[in-house]
Design a protein around this motif. Structure first.
Motif, PDB file in Angstrom:
ATOM      1  N   ASP A   6       0.839  -1.133   0.000  1.00 46.20           N
ATOM      2  CA  ASP A   6       0.000   0.000   0.000  1.00 46.20           C
ATOM      3  C   ASP A   6       0.891   1.204   0.000  1.00 46.20           C
ATOM      4  N   ALA A 104      -4.414   5.569  -5.526  1.00 37.19           N
ATOM      5  CA  ALA A 104      -4.093   4.141  -5.510  1.00 37.19           C
ATOM      6  C   ALA A 104      -2.785   3.854  -6.228  1.00 37.19           C
ATOM      7  N   TYR A 107       0.147   5.277  -4.129  1.00 36.60           N
ATOM      8  CA  TYR A 107       0.341   4.500  -2.917  1.00 36.60           C
ATOM      9  C   TYR A 107       1.025   3.170  -3.233  1.00 36.60           C
ATOM     10  N   TYR A 130      -2.502   4.697   4.795  1.00 41.33           N
ATOM     11  CA  TYR A 130      -3.689   4.127   5.423  1.00 41.33           C
ATOM     12  C   TYR A 130      -4.525   5.165   6.167  1.00 41.33           C
ATOM     13  N   TYR A 218      -7.743  -1.880  -4.289  1.00 43.25           N
ATOM     14  CA  TYR A 218      -7.710  -1.047  -3.085  1.00 43.25           C
ATOM     15  C   TYR A 218      -9.098  -0.553  -2.714  1.00 43.25           C
ATOM     16  N   GLN A 219      -9.396  -0.634  -1.441  1.00 46.52           N
ATOM     17  CA  GLN A 219     -10.576   0.001  -0.882  1.00 46.52           C
ATOM     18  C   GLN A 219     -10.113   1.330  -0.292  1.00 46.52           C
ATOM     19  N   LEU A 220     -10.682   2.428  -0.785  1.00 49.91           N
ATOM     20  CA  LEU A 220     -10.269   3.754  -0.345  1.00 49.91           C
ATOM     21  C   LEU A 220     -11.425   4.489   0.313  1.00 49.91           C
ATOM     22  N   LYS A 228      -7.577   7.611   1.386  1.00 49.73           N
ATOM     23  CA  LYS A 228      -6.738   6.737   2.189  1.00 49.73           C
ATOM     24  C   LYS A 228      -7.180   5.289   2.032  1.00 49.73           C
ATOM     25  N   VAL A 229      -6.229   4.366   2.197  1.00 49.58           N
ATOM     26  CA  VAL A 229      -6.499   2.937   2.054  1.00 49.58           C
ATOM     27  C   VAL A 229      -7.085   2.368   3.343  1.00 49.58           C
ATOM     28  N   PHE A 232      -7.193  -4.020   1.050  1.00 44.07           N
ATOM     29  CA  PHE A 232      -6.783  -4.339  -0.319  1.00 44.07           C
ATOM     30  C   PHE A 232      -6.652  -5.843  -0.499  1.00 44.07           C
TER      31      PHE A 232
END
Length: 267
Positions: A6, A104, A107, A130, A218-220, A228-229, A232
């Motif tokens: 990440d 994404a 990162y 994060y 990625y889940q943001l 922000k993450v 993932f």
């Protein structure tokens, strides 16, 4: 979910010959698996140290209009990938779908960099990438993974994450493309397809630099004015068919890594 890949504070991360990342203004400062045994170990400890990078230039300076005089006016005046120490962007990621894709990709570059093998830099990267409510737990997980003597020994590094004398450690991610599969004002899901370089270059290296291909989802979340993450997932491929090209010498690979800076910004 696995640990590890990440991309920040108001400055660039990385030095000469390294991928430089633009860090969002409001946040704190700013991998990859090798193959065979080292790659398997990374999976076991949940470390995904191979991620996103900056490929398209979101901020190109200068006037794009053609010059009436022709000639050399249309030629690039600077090298887009040359490490200059200049921040290419002065603000955070945009609060839209494209901004989420940019976040994404950038990162991924940070999480796939050799900085993840340095404790201080790793903390800076994780706290940047994060969301605050996720960073602390992820920090502890990653510290445990990256301090594993077995993991470091398998990829040829010493207990401090340093390469042997006369060798250069290479850990770099190069995104090929991004795709947003879901997007709203507060949440986004972004897939990053990338290739990675990982290994040790040098005449005596037993873990030479190799190329791998991955896609990380990625889940943001939009937090404190930036993406922000929060989570993932990583999977192999798509992997293209390799051409019949002769591998470069260890000296050529080392020189390339030291001389070519990475892209500075995505989208």
């Amino acid at each position: 979910m696995s640990l590890g890949d990440d991309h920040h504070s108001s400055g660039d991360y990385g030095g000469a010959g390294q991928t430089r990342l633009r860090l969002p203004e409001e946040d704190g400062g700013p991998r990859r698996g090798g193959r065979s045994s080292s790659r398997s170990l990374v999976t076991v400890v949940g470390v995904v140290v191979l991620l996103i990078a900056a490929i398209a230039f979101a901020n190109r300076g200068g006037d794009d209009s053609a010059s009436a005089g022709g000639g050399d006016e249309n030629k690039p005046k600077t090298s887009a990938t040359a490490p200059s120490g200049t921040r290419p962007v002065q603000s955070g990621f945009a609060h839209d779908e494209q901004g989420a894709q940019s976040a994404a990709a950038n990162y991924a570059v940070a999480l796939g960099s050799d900085g993840m093998f340095d404790k201080a830099k790793r903390h800076e990267i994780v706290n940047t990438v994060y969301a605050p409510d996720v960073a602390a737990a992820r920090q502890a997980d990653l510290d445990g993974a990256y301090s594993s003597q077995k993991f470091l020994a398998n990829i040829g590094l010493d207990k401090n994450g340093k390469a042997p004398a006369g060798q250069t450690f290479v850990s770099r991610v190069i995104p090929v493309g991004t795709k947003a599969t879901a997007s709203s004002a507060e949440k986004a899901t972004v897939e990053v397809w990338y290739t990675s370089l990982f290994g040790l270059s040098g005449g005596s290296s037993t873990n030479p630099v190799t190329e791998s291909w991955y896609t990380t989802t990625y889940q943001l979340t939009w937090t404190n004015g930036d993406w922000k993450v929060t989570d993932f997932e990583q999977k192999d491929g798509p992997v293209p068919v390799g051409r019949d090209q002769r591998a470069s010498t260890a000296d050529d690979m080392t020189r390339a890594v030291e001389e070519y800076g990475g892209f500075t910004y995505a989208r």
